[in-house]
Design an enzyme around this catalytic site. Structure first.
Site, PDB file in Angstrom:
ATOM      1  N   ILE A 207       0.870  -1.184   0.000  1.00 32.95           N
ATOM      2  CA  ILE A 207       0.000   0.000   0.000  1.00 32.95           C
ATOM      3  C   ILE A 207       0.901   1.225   0.000  1.00 32.95           C
ATOM      4  O   ILE A 207       1.735   1.381   0.899  1.00 32.95           O
ATOM      5  CB  ILE A 207      -0.908   0.035   1.249  1.00 32.95           C
ATOM      6  N   HIS A 208       0.748   2.072  -1.012  1.00 32.63           N
ATOM      7  CA  HIS A 208       1.595   3.262  -1.041  1.00 32.63           C
ATOM      8  C   HIS A 208       0.943   4.484  -1.678  1.00 32.63           C
ATOM      9  O   HIS A 208       1.419   5.600  -1.511  1.00 32.63           O
ATOM     10  CB  HIS A 208       2.901   2.967  -1.790  1.00 32.63           C
ATOM     11  N   ARG A 209      -0.154   4.307  -2.426  1.00 31.83           N
ATOM     12  CA  ARG A 209      -0.718   5.431  -3.178  1.00 31.83           C
ATOM     13  C   ARG A 209      -1.339   6.464  -2.245  1.00 31.83           C
ATOM     14  O   ARG A 209      -2.041   6.128  -1.291  1.00 31.83           O
ATOM     15  CB  ARG A 209      -1.756   4.940  -4.174  1.00 31.83           C
ATOM     16  N   ARG A 242       5.649   6.327   3.688  1.00 27.83           N
ATOM     17  CA  ARG A 242       4.463   7.184   3.779  1.00 27.83           C
ATOM     18  C   ARG A 242       3.314   6.443   4.460  1.00 27.83           C
ATOM     19  O   ARG A 242       2.600   7.010   5.291  1.00 27.83           O
ATOM     20  CB  ARG A 242       4.031   7.666   2.394  1.00 27.83           C
TER      21      ARG A 242
END
Length: 362
Positions: A207-209, A242
């Site tokens: 998960i990064h968006r 992030r």
């Protein structure tokens, strides 16, 4: 033929590595340096692990130019890249500028070359999410329009271009397959396990968006679902910085069966793909790589560029809704898709790129 390759983001290292190897193979077969490649690294992302893997271990040419442009707003970053790439192109005077995907580095390379009347080749052309809120969508549309030749990985990419009127433009469209498949085939034998201890059987999640990490409701919905699913099957999650920051900010509690590990390099990711049972991701590239390694994928987004995966039942869009994610997992964990379908070519996409660039070099 002289090519200047513009790369800057981690996925572009992987894609360009496959094409660079195809250039090396082509020159070896033709008993001379028929094709010269000059690599420009904009610095948009820098990861020493990735650089070591692709520029050292795999005998890929190292970048001649390091622009070291990063950590800026979209406008400032693209503007500085445009200025510096222009200087490189004026020095090198290549026949082609070769660009990949949909990053700021991609767009800056396309604009710099087109304004200098240097031919532009765009790899992964024609992809559309139809979400103009994504900066990647803006980049890919503008890049396609100023390119000379568009290398499309899929039929749907070509259909997108045809609907936008590209058949009426002086632009060559080539279906070459997917260079990511080339890379997976080229490097899978070098896959290595991450340093952390892993469960014997696991799911793989990434998960990064920003659309997920920056929205507390979406991120909480995703992790609530991951926690539930992990009670049945452990989940390995290479944790993006992030994402980690927002997990802490939103005080999201994680199940002990959710194994958060440090971000991994490409070879470690190949190992995880080879050994996992299913993939849950908001990454674009990982959706395809799941297919390459015959793993079902749940995509934690509301849309995807890789519609053929959805249409043929190898992928399900689940967004960030808890019930949708859990229900899809429960259904698909019992299914056995047939992955023998040819969606992305046979591993010759990089060679087709080189042959076509030579064909259209005057």
């Amino acid at each position: 033929m002289k090519i200047v390759t513009i790369i800057g983001a981690r996925p572009q290292f992987i894609k360009s590595a496959a094409v660079s190897q195809a250039i090396i193979d082509f020159n070896t077969e033709n008993l001379g340096e028929t094709v010269e490649e000059i690599i420009v690294h904009t610095g948009q992302h820098y990861d020493s692990n990735m650089s070591d893997v692709f520029f050292d271990q795999m005998n890929i040419p190292k970048p001649k130019y390091h622009l070291d442009i990063n950590g800026l707003s979209h406008g400032a970053m693209t503007g500085q890249m445009l200025e510096e790439i222009e200087k490189v192109l004026q020095t090198e005077t290549p026949d082609w500028v070769l660009i990949y995907g949909d990053t700021n580095s991609t767009l800056a390379g396309a604009l710099a070359a087109s304004k200098l009347h240097i031919k532009v080749a765009h790899v992964e052309a024609g992809l559309r999410s139809f979400n103009m809120n994504m900066p990647e969508e803006v980049n890919r549309i503008l890049t396609d329009r100023v390119s000379t030749i568009l290398f499309c990985p899929t039929d749907s990419a070509i259909e997108n271009l045809e609907k936008e009127g590209y058949k009426n433009l002086d632009i060559t469209i080539v279906k070459n397959g997917d260079v990511m498949l080339d890379a997976s085939m080229l490097f899978s034998a070098f896959a290595k396990a991450p340093s952390e201890k892993l469960p014997n059987s696991f799911l793989l999640a990434t998960i990064h968006r920003a659309e997920n990490t920056d929205d507390p409701n979406r991120l909480k919905g995703i992790f609530k679902a991951l926690n539930t699913i992990s009670e049945e099957k452990p989940i390995v999650l290479p944790l993006h910085p992030r994402t980690k920051k927002y997990i802490e900010k939103y005080n999201i509690q994680l199940s002990p069966n959710l194994f958060c590990i440090d971000p991994v390099g490409y070879l470690e990711m190949l190992f995880l793909l080879q050994n996992c049972d299913m993939v849950l991701t908001d990454s674009g590239g990982l959706q395809k790589e799941a297919f390459f390694f015959e793993k079902f994928c749940l995509t934690l987004r509301d849309e995807t560029e890789w519609v053929e995966l959805i249409e043929n039942g190898f992928n399900v869009l689940v967004g960030a809704d808890y019930n949708t994610i859990v229900d899809a997992y429960n259904e698909k964990s019992r299914s056995t898709p047939n992955f023998s379908m040819d969606l992305y070519g046979n591993g010759a996409a990089s060679r087709i790129i080189i042959e076509n660039l030579l064909k259209f070099t005057i």
